[in-house]
Design a protein around this motif. Sequence first.
Motif, PDB file in Angstrom:
ATOM      1  N   PRO A  63      -0.515   1.046   7.938  1.00 43.15           N
ATOM      2  CA  PRO A  63      -1.698   0.924   6.318  1.00 43.15           C
ATOM      3  C   PRO A  63      -0.881  -0.299   5.436  1.00 43.15           C
ATOM      4  O   PRO A  63       0.141   0.548   4.619  1.00 43.15           O
ATOM      5  CB  PRO A  63      -2.571   2.133   6.334  1.00 43.15           C
ATOM      6  CG  PRO A  63      -2.067   3.176   7.452  1.00 43.15           C
ATOM      7  CD  PRO A  63      -0.712   2.546   7.568  1.00 43.15           C
ATOM      8  N   LYS A  64      -1.544  -0.481   4.445  1.00 44.53           N
ATOM      9  CA  LYS A  64      -1.179  -1.401   3.515  1.00 44.53           C
ATOM     10  C   LYS A  64      -1.620  -0.007   2.095  1.00 44.53           C
ATOM     11  O   LYS A  64      -0.285  -0.846   0.875  1.00 44.53           O
ATOM     12  CB  LYS A  64      -2.073  -2.733   3.057  1.00 44.53           C
ATOM     13  CG  LYS A  64      -1.934  -3.386   1.599  1.00 44.53           C
ATOM     14  CD  LYS A  64      -2.898  -4.484   1.604  1.00 44.53           C
ATOM     15  CE  LYS A  64      -2.262  -5.675   0.221  1.00 44.53           C
ATOM     16  NZ  LYS A  64      -2.230  -4.768  -1.105  1.00 44.53           N
ATOM     17  N   ASN A  65      -2.044   0.600   2.367  1.00 42.02           N
ATOM     18  CA  ASN A  65      -1.764   1.467   1.228  1.00 42.02           C
ATOM     19  C   ASN A  65      -0.207   2.305   0.727  1.00 42.02           C
ATOM     20  O   ASN A  65      -0.592   2.367  -0.303  1.00 42.02           O
ATOM     21  CB  ASN A  65      -3.080   2.389   1.154  1.00 42.02           C
ATOM     22  CG  ASN A  65      -3.578   3.469   1.720  1.00 42.02           C
ATOM     23  OD1 ASN A  65      -3.202   2.862   3.235  1.00 42.02           O
ATOM     24  ND2 ASN A  65      -4.025   4.463   2.220  1.00 42.02           N
ATOM     25  N   ALA A  66      -0.114   2.415   2.488  1.00 43.29           N
ATOM     26  CA  ALA A  66       0.964   3.236   2.194  1.00 43.29           C
ATOM     27  C   ALA A  66       2.463   2.275   2.796  1.00 43.29           C
ATOM     28  O   ALA A  66       3.132   2.788   1.196  1.00 43.29           O
ATOM     29  CB  ALA A  66       1.357   4.146   3.826  1.00 43.29           C
ATOM     30  N   ARG A  67       1.913   0.668   2.333  1.00 42.67           N
ATOM     31  CA  ARG A  67       3.247   0.271   2.505  1.00 42.67           C
ATOM     32  C   ARG A  67       3.407  -0.239   1.048  1.00 42.67           C
ATOM     33  O   ARG A  67       4.988  -0.411   0.347  1.00 42.67           O
ATOM     34  CB  ARG A  67       3.168  -1.735   2.915  1.00 42.67           C
ATOM     35  CG  ARG A  67       2.983  -1.285   4.592  1.00 42.67           C
ATOM     36  CD  ARG A  67       3.333  -2.581   4.854  1.00 42.67           C
ATOM     37  NE  ARG A  67       2.141  -3.843   4.915  1.00 42.67           N
ATOM     38  CZ  ARG A  67       1.035  -3.691   5.015  1.00 42.67           C
ATOM     39  NH1 ARG A  67       0.965  -2.919   6.110  1.00 42.67           N
ATOM     40  NH2 ARG A  67       0.800  -5.066   4.980  1.00 42.67           N
ATOM     41  N   ASP A  68       2.597   0.027   0.422  1.00 42.16           N
ATOM     42  CA  ASP A  68       2.216  -0.609  -1.516  1.00 42.16           C
ATOM     43  C   ASP A  68       2.909   0.708  -1.778  1.00 42.16           C
ATOM     44  O   ASP A  68       3.839   0.124  -2.925  1.00 42.16           O
ATOM     45  CB  ASP A  68       1.211  -0.845  -2.059  1.00 42.16           C
ATOM     46  CG  ASP A  68      -0.048  -2.073  -1.375  1.00 42.16           C
ATOM     47  OD1 ASP A  68       1.503  -3.004  -0.923  1.00 42.16           O
ATOM     48  OD2 ASP A  68      -0.987  -2.396  -1.516  1.00 42.16           O
ATOM     49  N   ALA A  69       3.003   1.960  -1.790  1.00 43.64           N
ATOM     50  CA  ALA A  69       3.867   3.161  -1.521  1.00 43.64           C
ATOM     51  C   ALA A  69       4.321   3.238  -1.720  1.00 43.64           C
ATOM     52  O   ALA A  69       5.561   4.040  -2.803  1.00 43.64           O
ATOM     53  CB  ALA A  69       2.396   4.243  -1.774  1.00 43.64           C
ATOM     54  N   HIS A  70       4.854   3.025  -1.278  1.00 43.65           N
ATOM     55  CA  HIS A  70       6.403   3.865  -0.143  1.00 43.65           C
ATOM     56  C   HIS A  70       6.933   2.292   1.081  1.00 43.65           C
ATOM     57  O   HIS A  70       6.615   1.280   0.910  1.00 43.65           O
ATOM     58  CB  HIS A  70       5.940   4.506   0.385  1.00 43.65           C
ATOM     59  CG  HIS A  70       5.592   5.261   0.468  1.00 43.65           C
ATOM     60  ND1 HIS A  70       5.958   6.481  -0.114  1.00 43.65           N
ATOM     61  CD2 HIS A  70       4.090   5.958   0.258  1.00 43.65           C
ATOM     62  CE1 HIS A  70       4.965   7.618  -0.451  1.00 43.65           C
ATOM     63  NE2 HIS A  70       3.705   7.073  -0.368  1.00 43.65           N
ATOM     64  N   HIS A 160       9.448  -2.504   4.974  1.00 39.31           N
ATOM     65  CA  HIS A 160       9.208  -0.937   5.829  1.00 39.31           C
ATOM     66  C   HIS A 160       9.590  -0.858   7.375  1.00 39.31           C
ATOM     67  O   HIS A 160      10.592   0.403   7.409  1.00 39.31           O
ATOM     68  CB  HIS A 160       7.672  -1.577   6.016  1.00 39.31           C
ATOM     69  CG  HIS A 160       7.473  -1.325   4.617  1.00 39.31           C
ATOM     70  ND1 HIS A 160       6.594  -3.015   3.998  1.00 39.31           N
ATOM     71  CD2 HIS A 160       6.595  -0.774   3.808  1.00 39.31           C
ATOM     72  CE1 HIS A 160       6.353  -2.778   2.693  1.00 39.31           C
ATOM     73  NE2 HIS A 160       6.364  -1.512   2.113  1.00 39.31           N
TER      74      HIS A 160
END
Length: 207
Positions: A63-70, A160
């Motif tokens: 998910p984008k929120n996971a990619r943005d954070a990690h 990622h």
Amino acid sequence: MELDSEIKDRSRESPSPEVGIDGRDRSASTTRPTLILYSHGRTPPLNPPPDLKYDLRSIPNPPKNARDAHDGRSKRLREHLLGELKFVQKLDEVESEILEAMEAKIVETAEKLENDQDRRDDGEESRENGEEEGYESLEDEYDPTEAVLRVGCNCALGHHRSVAFVEELARRKWPRNWSVQLIHRDIDRRRGNDKKVRGKSLRWGGA
């Protein structure tokens, strides 16, 4: 380092005696297997070209929120991808292909060492007979005992999926006498940024 201890704890013994894919006994071989795992974006291609290469863009992105954070080094992001059947199946497939390709590299390197030794023996005999040697040794320029297998894994940007993939691939149960290197080429390269910074290279293994 946590990665070091995990790899060492999960290392497996190489079969003994070592038998090459041609059926010949390689137990006396002095070759040193070295596996180099690269994560990278789709462009530019790796240089030198890898022996094995895998395009991971068909694996669903986190998910984008996971990619943005990690990035892919994150345990959280890796655990998400390990929940994807396609990701795990690809790990199994690549592990099997690496084992087969490395066996071939070891045989190739062992045979080259044997041929080089024959050439040195012939050179000694020629010099004893007053003949010219006829060739120049390259031993000072490279390590002839090292069997190097380069594996390139790419996703869109190299942040990622490919990073997580080689991180998990490195945690597989490789033979204890293998040396493993992990290189994230594009981990610090951002979209639209022409400046390329190579990610940290980790190395462990090697009995």
